[in-house]
Design a protein around this motif. Structure first.
Motif, PDB file in Angstrom:
ATOM      1  N   ILE A   1      -1.257  12.757   8.665  1.00 40.29           N
ATOM      2  CA  ILE A   1      -1.943  12.159   9.805  1.00 40.29           C
ATOM      3  C   ILE A   1      -2.678  13.210  10.627  1.00 40.29           C
ATOM      4  CG2 ILE A   1      -1.572  10.909  11.976  1.00 40.29           C
ATOM      5  CD1 ILE A   1       0.646   9.371  10.474  1.00 40.29           C
ATOM      6  N   GLY A   2      -2.103  14.376  10.791  1.00 38.01           N
ATOM      7  CA  GLY A   2      -2.709  15.415  11.622  1.00 38.01           C
ATOM      8  C   GLY A   2      -3.685  16.318  10.897  1.00 38.01           C
ATOM      9  N   MET A   3      -3.713  16.293   9.569  1.00 31.42           N
ATOM     10  CA  MET A   3      -4.616  17.178   8.839  1.00 31.42           C
ATOM     11  C   MET A   3      -5.432  16.375   7.831  1.00 31.42           C
ATOM     12  SD  MET A   3      -1.703  19.008   6.524  1.00 31.42           S
ATOM     13  CE  MET A   3      -2.620  19.647   5.178  1.00 31.42           C
ATOM     14  N   PRO A   4      -6.641  16.809   7.557  1.00 30.44           N
ATOM     15  CA  PRO A   4      -7.491  16.042   6.636  1.00 30.44           C
ATOM     16  C   PRO A   4      -7.029  16.187   5.189  1.00 30.44           C
ATOM     17  CG  PRO A   4      -8.642  18.004   7.411  1.00 30.44           C
ATOM     18  CD  PRO A   4      -7.332  17.959   8.123  1.00 30.44           C
ATOM     19  N   THR A   5      -6.740  15.065   4.554  1.00 31.18           N
ATOM     20  CA  THR A   5      -6.444  15.011   3.125  1.00 31.18           C
ATOM     21  C   THR A   5      -7.363  13.957   2.525  1.00 31.18           C
ATOM     22  OG1 THR A   5      -4.749  13.312   3.375  1.00 31.18           O
ATOM     23  CG2 THR A   5      -4.004  15.607   3.487  1.00 31.18           C
ATOM     24  N   TYR A   6      -7.420  13.897   1.213  1.00 28.34           N
ATOM     25  CA  TYR A   6      -8.295  12.938   0.550  1.00 28.34           C
ATOM     26  C   TYR A   6      -7.974  11.512   0.994  1.00 28.34           C
ATOM     27  CZ  TYR A   6     -10.679  10.273  -3.043  1.00 28.34           C
ATOM     28  OH  TYR A   6     -11.480   9.381  -3.688  1.00 28.34           O
ATOM     29  N   LYS A   7      -6.686  11.211   1.082  1.00 25.20           N
ATOM     30  CA  LYS A   7      -6.268   9.859   1.460  1.00 25.20           C
ATOM     31  C   LYS A   7      -6.709   9.505   2.881  1.00 25.20           C
ATOM     32  CE  LYS A   7      -2.071   8.753   0.177  1.00 25.20           C
ATOM     33  NZ  LYS A   7      -0.616   8.566   0.168  1.00 25.20           N
ATOM     34  N   THR A   8      -6.563  10.432   3.826  1.00 30.18           N
ATOM     35  CA  THR A   8      -6.913  10.127   5.216  1.00 30.18           C
ATOM     36  C   THR A   8      -8.419  10.198   5.461  1.00 30.18           C
ATOM     37  OG1 THR A   8      -6.494  12.440   5.846  1.00 30.18           O
ATOM     38  CG2 THR A   8      -4.692  10.872   6.147  1.00 30.18           C
ATOM     39  N   ILE A   9      -9.138  11.016   4.702  1.00 33.98           N
ATOM     40  CA  ILE A   9     -10.602  11.102   4.867  1.00 33.98           C
ATOM     41  C   ILE A   9     -11.273   9.813   4.387  1.00 33.98           C
ATOM     42  CG2 ILE A   9     -12.678  12.261   3.996  1.00 33.98           C
ATOM     43  CD1 ILE A   9     -11.087  14.873   4.046  1.00 33.98           C
ATOM     44  N   GLN A  10     -10.704   9.181   3.344  1.00 35.91           N
ATOM     45  CA  GLN A  10     -11.298   7.982   2.755  1.00 35.91           C
ATOM     46  C   GLN A  10     -11.090   6.725   3.595  1.00 35.91           C
ATOM     47  OE1 GLN A  10     -13.319   7.986   0.097  1.00 35.91           O
ATOM     48  NE2 GLN A  10     -13.087  10.201   0.181  1.00 35.91           N
ATOM     49  N   VAL A  11     -10.282   6.791   4.637  1.00 36.89           N
ATOM     50  CA  VAL A  11     -10.020   5.604   5.470  1.00 36.89           C
ATOM     51  C   VAL A  11     -11.242   5.290   6.314  1.00 36.89           C
ATOM     52  CG1 VAL A  11      -8.632   4.693   7.366  1.00 36.89           C
ATOM     53  CG2 VAL A  11      -7.539   5.991   5.541  1.00 36.89           C
ATOM     54  N   ASN A  12     -11.679   4.049   6.225  1.00 33.23           N
ATOM     55  CA  ASN A  12     -12.778   3.565   7.040  1.00 33.23           C
ATOM     56  C   ASN A  12     -12.158   2.699   8.135  1.00 33.23           C
ATOM     57  OD1 ASN A  12     -14.922   2.166   8.184  1.00 33.23           O
ATOM     58  ND2 ASN A  12     -16.022   1.987   6.233  1.00 33.23           N
ATOM     59  N   GLU A  13     -12.196   3.183   9.377  1.00 35.42           N
ATOM     60  CA  GLU A  13     -11.534   2.500  10.486  1.00 35.42           C
ATOM     61  C   GLU A  13     -12.012   1.059  10.660  1.00 35.42           C
ATOM     62  OE1 GLU A  13      -9.062   3.627  12.335  1.00 35.42           O
ATOM     63  OE2 GLU A  13      -9.018   5.596  11.388  1.00 35.42           O
TER      64      GLU A  13
ATOM     65  N   SER B   1       0.857  -1.188   0.000  1.00 32.09           N
ATOM     66  CA  SER B   1       0.000   0.000   0.000  1.00 32.09           C
ATOM     67  C   SER B   1       0.890   1.233   0.000  1.00 32.09           C
ATOM     68  CB  SER B   1      -0.923   0.011   1.214  1.00 32.09           C
ATOM     69  OG  SER B   1      -0.163   0.014   2.398  1.00 32.09           O
ATOM     70  N   GLU B   2       0.314   2.352  -0.347  1.00 28.22           N
ATOM     71  CA  GLU B   2       1.076   3.601  -0.380  1.00 28.22           C
ATOM     72  C   GLU B   2       1.315   4.118   1.031  1.00 28.22           C
ATOM     73  OE1 GLU B   2       2.677   4.973  -2.787  1.00 28.22           O
ATOM     74  OE2 GLU B   2       1.876   3.667  -4.336  1.00 28.22           O
ATOM     75  N   ALA B   3       2.406   4.813   1.205  1.00 27.51           N
ATOM     76  CA  ALA B   3       2.752   5.393   2.503  1.00 27.51           C
ATOM     77  C   ALA B   3       1.896   6.622   2.781  1.00 27.51           C
ATOM     78  CB  ALA B   3       4.220   5.788   2.516  1.00 27.51           C
ATOM     79  N   VAL B   4       1.621   6.838   4.046  1.00 25.42           N
ATOM     80  CA  VAL B   4       0.959   8.074   4.484  1.00 25.42           C
ATOM     81  C   VAL B   4       2.029   8.880   5.187  1.00 25.42           C
ATOM     82  CG1 VAL B   4      -0.844   9.045   5.948  1.00 25.42           C
ATOM     83  CG2 VAL B   4      -1.243   6.892   4.756  1.00 25.42           C
ATOM     84  N   ILE B   5       2.311  10.060   4.667  1.00 26.87           N
ATOM     85  CA  ILE B   5       3.371  10.870   5.260  1.00 26.87           C
ATOM     86  C   ILE B   5       2.895  11.430   6.600  1.00 26.87           C
ATOM     87  CG2 ILE B   5       4.403  11.435   3.042  1.00 26.87           C
ATOM     88  CD1 ILE B   5       3.102  14.180   3.225  1.00 26.87           C
ATOM     89  N   PRO B   6       3.824  11.674   7.516  1.00 29.53           N
ATOM     90  CA  PRO B   6       3.424  12.163   8.842  1.00 29.53           C
ATOM     91  C   PRO B   6       2.556  13.423   8.814  1.00 29.53           C
ATOM     92  CG  PRO B   6       5.712  11.514   8.854  1.00 29.53           C
ATOM     93  CD  PRO B   6       5.243  11.412   7.430  1.00 29.53           C
ATOM     94  N   ALA B   7       2.766  14.309   7.860  1.00 22.62           N
ATOM     95  CA  ALA B   7       1.967  15.540   7.778  1.00 22.62           C
ATOM     96  C   ALA B   7       0.500  15.243   7.495  1.00 22.62           C
ATOM     97  CB  ALA B   7       2.527  16.461   6.710  1.00 22.62           C
TER      98      ALA B   7
END
Length: 201
Positions: A120-132, A112-118
């Motif tokens: 994690i703390g702010m909403p981006t398309y990649k982090t918003i699409q994550v379903n826990e 899978s693609e890496a999520v950069i540390p920046a």
């Protein structure tokens, strides 16, 4: 080409570099032929003996060039603190899309693609699409499909290498020389004192 990840590694030692914190003078560099995953650690100068360089190939030369370019760009004119910048340059290399196979070394290694540390703390398309709730299932699916992705990457890389080879061979003009023929010899443009590996080209 390597048949699968971490089957074949290229090794080289990059240096000598300006002495950094902890007195390291060189960087042993290893790169996996399949995923292009690079490992590099600062190495302190050996006592009294110079380190012998392994036989490097084109892949290692490009990896070393990429590493040196990253160090020069991050350090600017100071040329100190390269030890502290090395992890950032390694992260950039591992998460950068490779032209030859359209994948990152990180994705070919972990699925899978890496999520950069920046991110994690702010909403981006990649982090918003994550379903826990479904995240673990998605990660398992990525790992199930990783072999197929690696095979696709290997096919793309073989095509890319063939294309580059054809382009190169089209432009080659064969020339033969005999003993006693006159040839041009390129003289150095200037005789400025060398500033080492981190100096300007």
């Amino acid at each position: 080409m390597s048949p699968w990840p971490f089957y074949q590694w290229g090794l080289d030692i990059l240096g000598p570099l300006p002495e950094g914190s902890g007195k390291p003078k060189s960087i042993p560099v290893a790169i996996d032929y399949f995923t292009m995953w690079m490992e590099a650690k600062p190495l302190a100068k050996t006592t009294g003996k110079e380190v012998a360089h392994p036989q490097a190939n084109g892949l290692m030369e490009r990896a070393n060039k990429s590493l040196m370019h990253g160090l020069k760009a991050r350090l600017g004119r100071e040329r100190v603190g390269w030890v502290d910048e090395l992890p950032n340059i390694m992260w950039a290399h591992r998460t950068m899309l490779k032209t030859s196979n359209s994948k990152t070394p990180f994705s070919l290694t972990y699925g899978s693609e890496a999520v950069i540390p920046a991110e994690i703390g702010m909403p981006t398309y990649k982090t918003i699409q994550v379903n826990e709730v479904q995240n673990e299932e998605e990660m398992r699916l990525n790992l199930d499909l990783i072999q197929e992705r690696r095979e696709t990457a290997a096919i793309r890389e073989a095509k890319y290498k063939k294309k580059v080879e054809q382009y190169y061979n089209k432009r080659v003009c064969p020339v033969s020389f005999r003993v006693g023929d006159f040839v041009y010899r390129r003289n150095e443009a200037s005789h400025v004192e060398s500033q080492g590996k981190l100096g300007p080209n």
